[in-house]
Scaffold this motif. Sequence first.
Motif: not given
Length: 114
Positions: A8, A12, A18, A110
Amino acid sequence: QVQLVESGGGLVQPGGSLSLSCAASGIIFRIYAMSWYRQPPGKQRMLVAAVSSSGRTNYADSVKGRFTISRDNAKNTVHLEMNNLRPEDTAVYYCAAGATVTYWGQGTQVTVSS
């Protein structure tokens, strides 16, 4: 063989959201506290959020009100919902099992950037 597999992560924009997931195998998932850690570039790994075997949660001050950790014992998964993301949330995020961490996932990147 114990496996924690995160998914995942991604790129972003600031203010975006997220959702991370971690699928566990090889452990009796329901008896383990589960947590998410993160390691920003050049910094130490730090606790982001944790959920006990009974469902009690705790969060780092920097993510309170923005991140939500949850677990699904039927599916042996733990999730981290991340909202209102900031550039300083950029890190590799790791899933971990155990109140004193016994097992680690491989991590998922991320990146929060415009």
